[in-house]
Design an enzyme around this catalytic site. Structure first.
Site, mmCIF file in Angstrom:
data_model
loop_
_atom_site.group_PDB
_atom_site.id
_atom_site.type_symbol
_atom_site.label_atom_id
_atom_site.label_comp_id
_atom_site.label_asym_id
_atom_site.label_seq_id
_atom_site.Cartn_x
_atom_site.Cartn_y
_atom_site.Cartn_z
ATOM 1 N N GLU A 35 0.879 -1.174 0.000
ATOM 2 C CA GLU A 35 0.000 0.000 0.000
ATOM 3 C C GLU A 35 0.909 1.215 0.000
ATOM 4 O OE1 GLU A 35 -2.163 0.828 3.605
ATOM 5 O OE2 GLU A 35 -3.463 2.284 2.605
ATOM 6 N N ARG A 262 6.000 -13.007 9.094
ATOM 7 C CA ARG A 262 6.722 -11.806 8.738
ATOM 8 C C ARG A 262 8.043 -11.749 9.502
ATOM 9 N NH1 ARG A 262 2.694 -7.329 10.258
ATOM 10 N NH2 ARG A 262 4.242 -6.101 9.157
ATOM 11 N N LYS A 272 4.754 0.304 10.174
ATOM 12 C CA LYS A 272 4.782 1.516 9.360
ATOM 13 C C LYS A 272 4.254 2.708 10.143
ATOM 14 C CE LYS A 272 3.723 -0.007 4.699
ATOM 15 N NZ LYS A 272 2.766 0.204 3.591
#
Length: 675
Positions: A35, A262, A272
């Site tokens: 994104e 992850r 983020k």
RNA sequence: UGGCCCAUGGUGUAACUGGCAACACGUCGGUUUUUGGUACCGAAGAGUCUAGGUUCGAGCCCUAGUGGGCCAACCA
């Protein structure tokens, strides 16, 4: 003979299985779907490495797809930065795609869902809907608009699109199952009204599709064979498949989502949102601050694509939560830079060194290797003179014989130059050394071939000629956080773990060769570490970042010299060894071939004589399925009893332990128990 | 009063799909060295979360438990 099996990670295994079960190689296609709402970080590096890596491995196309369904957060700046990062890593995408390119198709499909009775317009507040949704442990209930007619839904949805309503007035929801144990299946939102400008579609739309509705269908449109994402999307898979069921034609490739764990790195954060906070609150200078775990930060810090790709490769792929030690990252950058970085000399904490028997005003030019790891890197010239800087840390008036550097009366070599001997020091009023005086051996010049030049001395120091040295700003970085898991404490804000010494700016003195260094160049400042030229650098004002220090076994040794308490370690080790050896031998006992087993048993018997009674009793609690260990226990017990002339019946629990073994189905165990 | 996922040295990943637990980082020794770097050699460190079960044989299969993670944004 079968050739050595190359182990595949579980995702590669899935691809292999699919290939074996009807997928063609041509059907393979992957995607990386960021994104554009922030910069990529080292965690994304893993995701990129996985999908693009698979693409390289199978020679399959990989799309770079921007998942841009939320106009409120997304910006062109991020799109550009992400593209730069991915290509800098050395990956080539097939197509650049945007989810926003599919808005019309998504809308058409949504209309279809309404017609099928699979979607409806809800007109409640988000609070009301959340209420009806229930909780993970409690089923949800239907809302009042769930059974609106198709005609009404169609009309409302049309008007939503036309901009007749305010934000929040209506949403489109899929009609699935309010009681599903998976919360995502309880009539998830497909569209919301957002009167916002989109970075690509401008004001063409005022309804925007949600992630779940967009992602899988985008995969389908692009015919992605394997849609790989991180573990937290596992629960979304059920919905991913449900949405796909609604639009799947049966004629083309059905995409599938699979999830991996992850990457987490200690002493840093990977969220983020939190990285954005560091930027916004000015804790760091920007997304590309060299202390940031972002790809752009690491690049600016001096990390190379090779190092990052090797790192991701070594980290592996699996499904369990993991925290990688930063030392692995550091290993990979050192490994790469060691091969390619030009060696130079620079002094960061200077103290003046005067060679008293070197002719005043004299100077000479000495030849130095650019990289001992790579002869083709050639040589360069370094000016030498009577007054030099050396590292303050490289001199001590007197020191123990474990100190290989300069002391009064000792000899060391100046790298690429002469052997010198410490003679005296000059101090200021406070006792700080301001000058070190030494003498040099004129016959000992490096590479001159003389006897004296071949003498070995304990230490070698780097140096720089004062009159020729150029000054540079040097930025010394340390970890950004003091805590191993800065966002792991629910009580404390991660900001409170910021390392106040994460950046130290100093002036360094470099050999003149460095005047030509250009932005991005990496060097090894010998004996200190790897440094690269920062973006802020200019020929007038050179700026270097310390990428990473050299491994330093001397630094590790130093703290140990202080406290040093007598440690009873050797004794402990000996004690443990008989028992642990027996344990080790016993573990495999039941699986060994006959001959080897008997030999092992006799080894155990020999060792068992030195066991204590407590250690022997320790075997009695062995789990019943561990047959080998139980065997070793029985053997040890008998041997112990024999060695100490003890009756089995006098050892508590022993008879029962043996009895159970005799009754065991395993014949090997019975054998050793029966005597 | 739930659902899903996960569990192997300090860390991360393997174990050719049931056959003597390996590799890398890290740690500790040693050799070489004009970088206390690199390279090379060696060592320690794991009874594969627990308890049962299946099997000649289980890290791998089954059951139960324990521990950890994820799931209730008009975020992705």
């Amino acid at each position: 003979m079968s050739e050595a099996h190359k182990s595949l990670n579980f995702l590669e295994q899935i691809v292999e299985d699919d290939l074996a079960n009807g997928y063609t190689r041509e059907q393979l296609r992957f995607r990386f779907p960021p994104e554009p709402n922030g910069y990529l970080h080292i965690g994304h590096c893993k995701a990129i490495g996985i999908s693009f890596g698979l693409g390289e491995k199978y020679d399959a196309p990989v799309n770079l797809r921007f998942d841009d369904t939320n106009p409120a957060k997304e910006e062109q700046e991020y799109v550009d930065a992400i593209k730069e990062d991915v290509s800098w890593l050395g990956y080539k995408w097939d197509k650049v795609c945007f989810s926003s390119d599919y808005f019309q198709q998504l809308y058409d499909w949504a209309v279809l869902l309404i017609k099928y009775g699979k979607a409806y317009v809800d007109s409640q507040s988000s609070e009301e809907m959340a209420e009806q949704k229930g909780t993970p442990t409690q089923a949800g209930v239907a809302g009042p608009y769930r059974d609106r007619s198709v005609a009404e839904n169609l009309d409302l949805f049309e008007r939503m699109k036309a901009g007749e309503f305010k934000e929040g007035e209506h949403v489109l929801r899929a009609k699935i199952d309010m009681e599903d144990p998976n919360m995502l299946m309880r009539d998830p939102l497909m569209y919301r009204i957002l009167h916002k400008e989109h970075h690509r579609t401008g004001d063409a739309w005022c309804i925007y599709p949600m992630y779940d509705w967009t992602h899988g269908e985008s995969d389908y449109i692009e015919q992605i064979s394997h849609s790989l994402c991180s573990l937290e999307f596992k629960p979304h898979r059920k919905l991913y498949d449900w949405f796909l069921d609604q639009v799947y034609t049966g004629k083309d490739l059905r995409t599938k989502q699979r999830e991996f764990a992850r990457l987490n790195l200690n002493y840093t954060i990977m969220s983020k949102r939190k990285l954005l906070r560091l930027v916004e609150e000015g804790v760091v200078t920007g997304w590309d601050d060299p202390r940031m775990p972002t790809i752009s930060g690491l690049r600016r810090r001096g990390y190379t694509p090779v190092a990052l790709r090797n790192f991701v490769d070594k980290v592996g792929v699996a499904k369990r939560e993991n925290v990688i030690d930063v030392s692995l990252l550091e290993f990979n950058i050192r490994e790469d830079l060691n091969k390619i970085a030009t060696r130079v000399m620079g002094v960061l904490d200077p103290v003046k060194l005067v060679i008293t028997n070197y002719p005043e005003g004299n100077e000479e030019v000495l030849e130095a290797d650019n990289n001992p790891e790579d002869p083709s890197a050639g040589t360069r010239y370094v000016p030498f003179s009577r007054e030099l800087y050396i590292e303050r840390e490289d001199f001590k008036e007197d020191a123990g014989n474990k100190y290989f550097r300069l002391t009064l009366g000792s000899e060391v070599r100046l790298k690429n130059a002469y052997i010198i001997k410490g003679e005296s020091v000059v101090k200021d009023a406070s006792g700080t050394i301001t000058e070190i005086h030494c003498t040099f051996d004129p016959e000992s010049r490096s590479g001159s071939g003389t006897e004296a030049s071949k003498r070995t001395v304990k230490g070698t120091l780097h140096w720089v000629s004062i009159q020729h040295a150029i000054k540079a700003e040097v930025r010394l970085y340390d970890r950004l956080f003091n805590n191993e898991s800065p966002d792991g404490d629910p009580e404390k804000d991660f900001i409170s773990f910021i390392n106040p010494d994460s950046l130290k700016v100093i002036t360094g003195y470099l050999e003149p060769f460095m005047a030509n260094a250009t932005v991005g160049d990496s060097f090894q400042f010998q004996r200190l570490g790897y440094f690269n030229v920062d973006l802020d650098s200019s020929p007038q004002n050179l700026v270097f970042n310390r990428t990473v220090g050299l491994r330093d076994s001397w630094a590790k040794q130093k703290p140990k010299q202080q406290p040093e308490q007598g440690q009873p370690k050797p004794q402990q080790q000996q004690q443990a060894s008989a028992l642990s050896t027996i344990n080790k031998l016993g573990k495999k006992l039941a699986n060994l071939p006959e001959e080897k087993r008997l030999a092992t048993i006799s080894d155990i018997e020999k060792l068992a004589g030195t066991l204590t009674q407590e250690e022997v009793i320790g075997f009695f609690g062995t789990a019943s399925k561990k047959v080998g260990t139980r065997m070793a226990g029985i053997v040890s017990l008998y041997a112990f009893a024999k060695a100490h002339s003890k009756e089995i019946s006098n050892i508590p629990g022993a008879e029962e332990f043996i009895q159970k073994a005799k009754e065991d189905k395993n014949e090997l165990l019975q054998d050793v128990a029966i005597r």
